[in-house]
Every structure is written in structure tokens, then in C-alpha cells.
Design a protein around this motif. Structure first.
Motif, PDB file in Angstrom:
ATOM      1  N   THR A   1       0.821  -1.223   0.000  1.00 11.54           N
ATOM      2  CA  THR A   1       0.000   0.000   0.000  1.00 11.54           C
ATOM      3  C   THR A   1       0.852   1.270   0.000  1.00 11.54           C
ATOM      4  O   THR A   1       0.411   2.310  -0.489  1.00 11.54           O
ATOM      5  CB  THR A   1      -0.935   0.027   1.222  1.00 11.54           C
ATOM      6  OG1 THR A   1      -0.143  -0.033   2.417  1.00 11.54           O
ATOM      7  CG2 THR A   1      -1.888  -1.157   1.196  1.00 11.54           C
ATOM      8  N   LYS A   2       2.095   1.179   0.502  1.00 12.40           N
ATOM      9  CA  LYS A   2       2.913   2.395   0.626  1.00 12.40           C
ATOM     10  C   LYS A   2       3.389   2.939  -0.715  1.00 12.40           C
ATOM     11  O   LYS A   2       3.868   4.066  -0.786  1.00 12.40           O
ATOM     12  CB  LYS A   2       4.107   2.132   1.536  1.00 12.40           C
ATOM     13  CG  LYS A   2       5.178   1.232   0.905  1.00 12.40           C
ATOM     14  CD  LYS A   2       6.378   1.057   1.835  1.00 12.40           C
ATOM     15  CE  LYS A   2       7.467   0.210   1.189  1.00 12.40           C
ATOM     16  NZ  LYS A   2       8.647   0.050   2.080  1.00 12.40           N
ATOM     17  N   TYR A   3       3.262   2.145  -1.772  1.00  7.59           N
ATOM     18  CA  TYR A   3       3.742   2.600  -3.072  1.00  7.59           C
ATOM     19  C   TYR A   3       2.757   3.528  -3.770  1.00  7.59           C
ATOM     20  O   TYR A   3       3.076   4.095  -4.821  1.00  7.59           O
ATOM     21  CB  TYR A   3       4.071   1.400  -3.961  1.00  7.59           C
ATOM     22  CG  TYR A   3       5.232   0.597  -3.421  1.00  7.59           C
ATOM     23  CD1 TYR A   3       6.539   1.053  -3.558  1.00  7.59           C
ATOM     24  CD2 TYR A   3       5.024  -0.588  -2.724  1.00  7.59           C
ATOM     25  CE1 TYR A   3       7.611   0.349  -3.028  1.00  7.59           C
ATOM     26  CE2 TYR A   3       6.087  -1.310  -2.194  1.00  7.59           C
ATOM     27  CZ  TYR A   3       7.373  -0.837  -2.347  1.00  7.59           C
ATOM     28  OH  TYR A   3       8.428  -1.539  -1.810  1.00  7.59           O
ATOM     29  N   PHE A   4       1.567   3.699  -3.157  1.00  4.10           N
ATOM     30  CA  PHE A   4       0.555   4.570  -3.754  1.00  4.10           C
ATOM     31  C   PHE A   4      -0.068   5.442  -2.675  1.00  4.10           C
ATOM     32  O   PHE A   4      -0.055   5.103  -1.491  1.00  4.10           O
ATOM     33  CB  PHE A   4      -0.503   3.726  -4.477  1.00  4.10           C
ATOM     34  CG  PHE A   4       0.074   2.860  -5.559  1.00  4.10           C
ATOM     35  CD1 PHE A   4       0.361   3.386  -6.803  1.00  4.10           C
ATOM     36  CD2 PHE A   4       0.383   1.530  -5.307  1.00  4.10           C
ATOM     37  CE1 PHE A   4       0.931   2.596  -7.793  1.00  4.10           C
ATOM     38  CE2 PHE A   4       0.942   0.731  -6.294  1.00  4.10           C
ATOM     39  CZ  PHE A   4       1.223   1.269  -7.547  1.00  4.10           C
ATOM     40  N   SER A   5      -0.613   6.546  -3.088  1.00  2.00           N
ATOM     41  CA  SER A   5      -1.143   7.535  -2.150  1.00  2.00           C
ATOM     42  C   SER A   5      -2.515   7.128  -1.610  1.00  2.00           C
ATOM     43  O   SER A   5      -3.187   6.240  -2.149  1.00  2.00           O
ATOM     44  CB  SER A   5      -1.257   8.891  -2.848  1.00  2.00           C
ATOM     45  OG  SER A   5      -2.244   8.821  -3.876  1.00  2.00           O
ATOM     46  N   ASP A   6      -2.937   7.807  -0.554  1.00  2.00           N
ATOM     47  CA  ASP A   6      -4.282   7.580   0.001  1.00  2.00           C
ATOM     48  C   ASP A   6      -5.348   7.905  -1.041  1.00  2.00           C
ATOM     49  O   ASP A   6      -6.398   7.263  -1.087  1.00  2.00           O
ATOM     50  CB  ASP A   6      -4.488   8.438   1.252  1.00  2.00           C
ATOM     51  CG  ASP A   6      -3.626   7.978   2.416  1.00  2.00           C
ATOM     52  OD1 ASP A   6      -3.168   6.816   2.398  1.00  2.00           O
ATOM     53  OD2 ASP A   6      -3.395   8.786   3.345  1.00  2.00           O
ATOM     54  N   ARG A   7      -5.060   8.899  -1.863  1.00  2.00           N
ATOM     55  CA  ARG A   7      -6.020   9.267  -2.918  1.00  2.00           C
ATOM     56  C   ARG A   7      -6.254   8.093  -3.860  1.00  2.00           C
ATOM     57  O   ARG A   7      -7.379   7.854  -4.294  1.00  2.00           O
ATOM     58  CB  ARG A   7      -5.494  10.480  -3.690  1.00  2.00           C
ATOM     59  CG  ARG A   7      -6.352  10.844  -4.895  1.00  2.00           C
ATOM     60  CD  ARG A   7      -5.828  12.077  -5.610  1.00  2.00           C
ATOM     61  NE  ARG A   7      -6.061  13.277  -4.818  1.00  2.00           N
ATOM     62  CZ  ARG A   7      -5.857  14.514  -5.261  1.00  2.00           C
ATOM     63  NH1 ARG A   7      -5.426  14.706  -6.504  1.00  2.00           N
ATOM     64  NH2 ARG A   7      -6.089  15.549  -4.499  1.00  2.00           N
ATOM     65  N   PHE A   8      -5.177   7.381  -4.171  1.00  2.00           N
ATOM     66  CA  PHE A   8      -5.310   6.213  -5.043  1.00  2.00           C
ATOM     67  C   PHE A   8      -6.172   5.137  -4.387  1.00  2.00           C
ATOM     68  O   PHE A   8      -7.128   4.633  -4.992  1.00  2.00           O
ATOM     69  CB  PHE A   8      -3.928   5.645  -5.372  1.00  2.00           C
ATOM     70  CG  PHE A   8      -3.956   4.320  -6.085  1.00  2.00           C
ATOM     71  CD1 PHE A   8      -4.138   4.257  -7.454  1.00  2.00           C
ATOM     72  CD2 PHE A   8      -3.813   3.125  -5.380  1.00  2.00           C
ATOM     73  CE1 PHE A   8      -4.172   3.034  -8.122  1.00  2.00           C
ATOM     74  CE2 PHE A   8      -3.842   1.897  -6.030  1.00  2.00           C
ATOM     75  CZ  PHE A   8      -4.020   1.855  -7.403  1.00  2.00           C
ATOM     76  N   TRP A   9      -5.868   4.787  -3.147  1.00  2.00           N
ATOM     77  CA  TRP A   9      -6.564   3.675  -2.487  1.00  2.00           C
ATOM     78  C   TRP A   9      -8.012   4.014  -2.159  1.00  2.00           C
ATOM     79  O   TRP A   9      -8.853   3.106  -2.052  1.00  2.00           O
ATOM     80  CB  TRP A   9      -5.814   3.270  -1.210  1.00  2.00           C
ATOM     81  CG  TRP A   9      -4.490   2.633  -1.494  1.00  2.00           C
ATOM     82  CD1 TRP A   9      -3.262   3.120  -1.197  1.00  2.00           C
ATOM     83  CD2 TRP A   9      -4.266   1.382  -2.161  1.00  2.00           C
ATOM     84  NE1 TRP A   9      -2.278   2.275  -1.629  1.00  2.00           N
ATOM     85  CE2 TRP A   9      -2.860   1.183  -2.228  1.00  2.00           C
ATOM     86  CE3 TRP A   9      -5.094   0.397  -2.707  1.00  2.00           C
ATOM     87  CZ2 TRP A   9      -2.275   0.066  -2.805  1.00  2.00           C
ATOM     88  CZ3 TRP A   9      -4.517  -0.716  -3.299  1.00  2.00           C
ATOM     89  CH2 TRP A   9      -3.127  -0.879  -3.340  1.00  2.00           C
ATOM     90  N   SER A  10      -8.315   5.309  -2.028  1.00  2.36           N
ATOM     91  CA  SER A  10      -9.695   5.704  -1.702  1.00  2.36           C
ATOM     92  C   SER A  10     -10.583   5.846  -2.929  1.00  2.36           C
ATOM     93  O   SER A  10     -11.786   6.053  -2.804  1.00  2.36           O
ATOM     94  CB  SER A  10      -9.677   7.027  -0.924  1.00  2.36           C
ATOM     95  OG  SER A  10      -9.147   8.067  -1.725  1.00  2.36           O
ATOM     96  N   ASN A  11      -9.978   5.707  -4.114  1.00  5.63           N
ATOM     97  CA  ASN A  11     -10.745   5.830  -5.357  1.00  5.63           C
ATOM     98  C   ASN A  11     -10.892   4.445  -5.990  1.00  5.63           C
ATOM     99  O   ASN A  11      -9.938   3.921  -6.574  1.00  5.63           O
ATOM    100  CB  ASN A  11     -10.028   6.779  -6.317  1.00  5.63           C
ATOM    101  CG  ASN A  11     -10.840   7.071  -7.571  1.00  5.63           C
ATOM    102  OD1 ASN A  11     -11.700   6.285  -7.972  1.00  5.63           O
ATOM    103  ND2 ASN A  11     -10.562   8.204  -8.208  1.00  5.63           N
ATOM    104  N   PRO A  12     -12.075   3.850  -5.920  1.00  4.70           N
ATOM    105  CA  PRO A  12     -12.269   2.494  -6.456  1.00  4.70           C
ATOM    106  C   PRO A  12     -11.977   2.387  -7.953  1.00  4.70           C
ATOM    107  O   PRO A  12     -11.583   1.324  -8.427  1.00  4.70           O
ATOM    108  CB  PRO A  12     -13.749   2.212  -6.174  1.00  4.70           C
ATOM    109  CG  PRO A  12     -14.138   3.170  -5.092  1.00  4.70           C
ATOM    110  CD  PRO A  12     -13.299   4.381  -5.309  1.00  4.70           C
ATOM    111  N   LYS A  13     -12.161   3.476  -8.682  1.00  7.70           N
ATOM    112  CA  LYS A  13     -11.881   3.425 -10.114  1.00  7.70           C
ATOM    113  C   LYS A  13     -10.387   3.228 -10.385  1.00  7.70           C
ATOM    114  O   LYS A  13     -10.009   2.684 -11.415  1.00  7.70           O
ATOM    115  CB  LYS A  13     -12.364   4.722 -10.784  1.00  7.70           C
ATOM    116  CG  LYS A  13     -13.879   4.851 -10.841  1.00  7.70           C
ATOM    117  CD  LYS A  13     -14.279   6.114 -11.590  1.00  7.70           C
ATOM    118  CE  LYS A  13     -15.800   6.235 -11.673  1.00  7.70           C
ATOM    119  NZ  LYS A  13     -16.216   7.485 -12.376  1.00  7.70           N
TER     120      LYS A  13
END
Length: 363
Positions: A210-222
Motif C-alpha cells: 500500500t505504501k507505493y501509492f497515495s491515500d487518494r489512489f486507495w480511496s478511489n475504487p476506479k
């Protein structure tokens, strides 16, 4: 192949002998002032095929397209030239069929000629071709990252190998310039990419993906939905076996570019050219034994810290991270593991030490 314990003994011997030997840095920080550096290097020993090697055409033009040859791609950057020379030297020294290897080097336009001249001087019998990478095709897609070196357009050339290399090249090993190989590269070349897998690399499923991507990425299902029904694992893109035919068929360069466009708008990662590869391939790669990428020896992307080899067999040692062995050795701040790199360094200031290591036959 060597065990990590044997390598530890080796660099203890090397470090003791190396204390009196210092080198100078080959390339100034300002790349624009780069000149031909062939006079700064010693000529490498001539390495010949063993008796069991296939007889391949020694015409370099024919070998460049021969599927029986081992094809290796590397970038050629003035700032990393000393690393590239050492990497090539280590590959030739440890392989059983050095004359059956063809190197594909990718360089930016201004440095193409001088770098090719240096390689020809250091390795007179090396079969290679230098390709010019058009940096304009990727410059506008690059977002700033955690470390400036990761923003170099040449760092993204690995995403364009299917377009840069001739279509007659169906398969290639991609290697970063900060590696040395202490095993027969032929073993890595023989790795089978099963099913429809396009790339093979050591993967690390214990890492916090998960650390390789931002919170914005993980919070966006698309966006995060790209990993749905997959088991994504981290892998390092500095050592990859790539099926270029499958890459071309799958139009993976376009897929990587699409994620880079999203990054420009959404800011979903911080680590340069790595995350787009994870987005496209993670969970779908051929897992290769970890011995083929003992990475992270340059510390992390911010601090050049010393790290030890992982336990177990070692085939390839990789100084990924901020610290590079030639820089730390030059500065008198070498980490113990950097002395494993030193015997492959062909810079003339290493002459005394190279003779010592050859006399001991320690590598």
C-alpha cells in the motif's frame, strides 16, 4: 552463484586491502561537460566461450537478431557509466558463454557517440549496439518524484524497449547500471515465462504494497480497482526478463503511459518509473528466485545508508537506492558491501587493487 556468508568473507578481505587505494570520480555532476572517458578505463580481459557453448555468428549485425544469443538491455548514462562498465565486466567474467551475449544500450542523443567509443575501448570484442532514446516522447509525462535521479527521462527507457529495440529481438533481460552479477547470466536467461506472462522478476509479497501509492489512489475504487481479483506484490524493475513479443501484442507501453497521465492529474505515487509497472504488471509476473536481485544495498531513496546482504544464495547484487558504490568509495565512506563491487571496477585508479584481487582469485 555464491552464498551470502562467502561474500561476507570476501569483502572483509577486500576492505582490508583496499584501505590504501583511493579513486577519483569519473563524471562531473554537470552532465553537459561530459567528454569521452575511454582513457580513464583499463581494457577488460578478453573472455572466451567455453567448449560447451553453441557456435553463434560472430558478425555483430547477425548476433543482434539471433534468438539463440542472450540479449541484455541497459541504459547508458554518463553519471552511471562506471557502474555500467562494472556490470558488463561482472557478467562477462561469470558467464560460460560470453561471446554469445549481445548488449543493447540505450543512451540520450548528445552522449551516444562518446559513450559508444568508451565501451569499444574497454571491451574491444563486445557485441553491442547503442540506441538513441528520444527523451521528448516521455518528458511531458514525467511527474516529480521523491528523488531527482528518478526523474531522468532515461530512467523511463525501460518502458519503451519494445519500440527502441529491433522487432527481431523477441526477449531481453533488462538490468540497471548499479548491479554486479556473480553467477552465470545464462541461468536467468533460461527462466520460463509461463502462460501469458510478459515479464519475470523476483517479487516480494511480504512488503507493504500500500505504501507505493497515495491515500487518494486507495480511496478511489476506479483507480485501486486495477488490483481487484489480483494478489499484487512489489517487484523491483532493475532486473527483469521481458518477452518483447507479448509486450508489443499487449501494448503495455501505452498502458504505462496512461497511468503516467493519470499521475499528472491525480498524484497517486512518488517513486518515478516503478509504480506504473506495478499498476500494469503486479500480480501477473513470473516470480524469479530472490537470489537474482539482492537489492536495496544503496539504502533508501533519501538516505545512503549501509545495508547487509540477505541470507541465502546470491547471483546478482543491486545497489538500488540513493547510495552508489563508486561514489561512496570515492568519498571514503564505503559500506562493507561496496567492496564486493570494487573488483569489477575498471577505472584506472583501481589498477593496484584489481591486481591484488586477481592474485587472490577471490571473485
Amino acid at each position: 552463484m555464491m552464498s551470502s556468508s562467502r561474500l561476507l568473507i570476501i569483502f572483509t578481505i577486500i576492505s582490508a586491502a583496499f584501505l590504501t587505494v583511493r579513486s577519483i570520480r569519473l563524471v562531473p555532476d554537470d552532465k553537459s561537460s561530459f567528454n569521452d572517458g575511454s582513457s580513464d578505463f583499463m581494457e577488460a580481459p578478453g573472455y572466451q566461450n567455453g567448449p560447451k557453448c553453441s557456435v553463434l555468428p560472430q558478425n555483430k549485425l547477425l548476433l543482434a537478431c539471433d534468438p539463440s544469443a542472450i540479449h541484455i538491455a541497459m541504459t547508458l548514462d554518463p553519471a552511471y557509466l562506471r557502474g555500467t562498465v562494472s556490470a558488463v565486466h561482472s557478467i562477462l567474467k561469470h558467464t560460460s558463454c560470453p561471446q554469445n551475449i549481445f548488449f543493447h544500450f540505450i543512451a540520450s542523443g548528445p552522449h551516444h557517440g562518446p559513450l559508444a567509443k568508451t565501451l569499444s575501448s574497454v571491451f574491444p570484442s563486445l557485441s553491442f549496439k547503442v540506441y538513441t532514446f528520444d527523451e521528448t516522447i516521455v518528458k511531458n509525462l514525467i511527474s516529480s518524484s521523491i528523488r531527482q535521479a528518478l526523474d531522468s527521462p532515461l530512467n523511463y527507457a525501460r518502458s519503451y524497449l519494445s519500440e527502441i529495440l529491433s522487432t527481431c529481438v523477441h526477449r531481453v533481460i533488462y538490468l540497471d547500471s548499479d548491479v554486479i552479477v556473480v553467477d552465470d547470466i545464462k541461468k536467468l536467461w533460461k527462466v520460463s515465462l509461463t502462460g501469458s506472462r510478459t515479464i519475470g522478476a523476483p517479487e516480494y509479497c511480504h512488503a507493504n504494497f500500500t505504501k507505493y501509492f497515495s491515500d487518494r489512489f486507495w480511496s478511489n475504487p476506479k483507480l485501486s480497482g486495477v488490483f481487484e481479483s489480483k494478489t499484487p506484490c512489489y517487484f523491483n524493475t532493475g532486473v527483469m526478463v521481458i518477452d518483447l513479443e507479448r509486450w508489443r501484442e499487449g501494448e503495455y507501453t501505452k498502458k504505462i503511459e496512461n497511468w503516467m497521465k493519470i499521475q499528472k492529474e491525480e498524484r497517486i505515487y512518488e517513486l518515478g518509473s516503478l509504480p506504473p509497472f506495478l499498476l500494469v504488471f503486479s500480480g501477473e509476473i513470473e516470480a524469479i528466485d530472490h537470489q537474482w536481485n539482492q537489492h536495496g544495498l544503496g539504502g533508501d531513496n533519501v538516505v545512503s545508508s549501509c545495508r547487509s546482504l540477505h541470507p541465502g544464495p546470491v547471483s546478482l547484487i543491486h545497489w538500488s537506492g540513493k547510495g552508489k558504490p563508486w561514489v561512496r568509495l570515492d568519498d571514503g565512506k564505503a559500506c562493507p558491501v561496496d567492496y564486493l563491487w570494487a573488483p569489477y571496477d575498471l577505472h584506472k585508479s583501481r589498477r593496484q587493487y584489481l591486481q591484488y584481487s586477481q592474485d587472490l582469485d577471490i571473485l
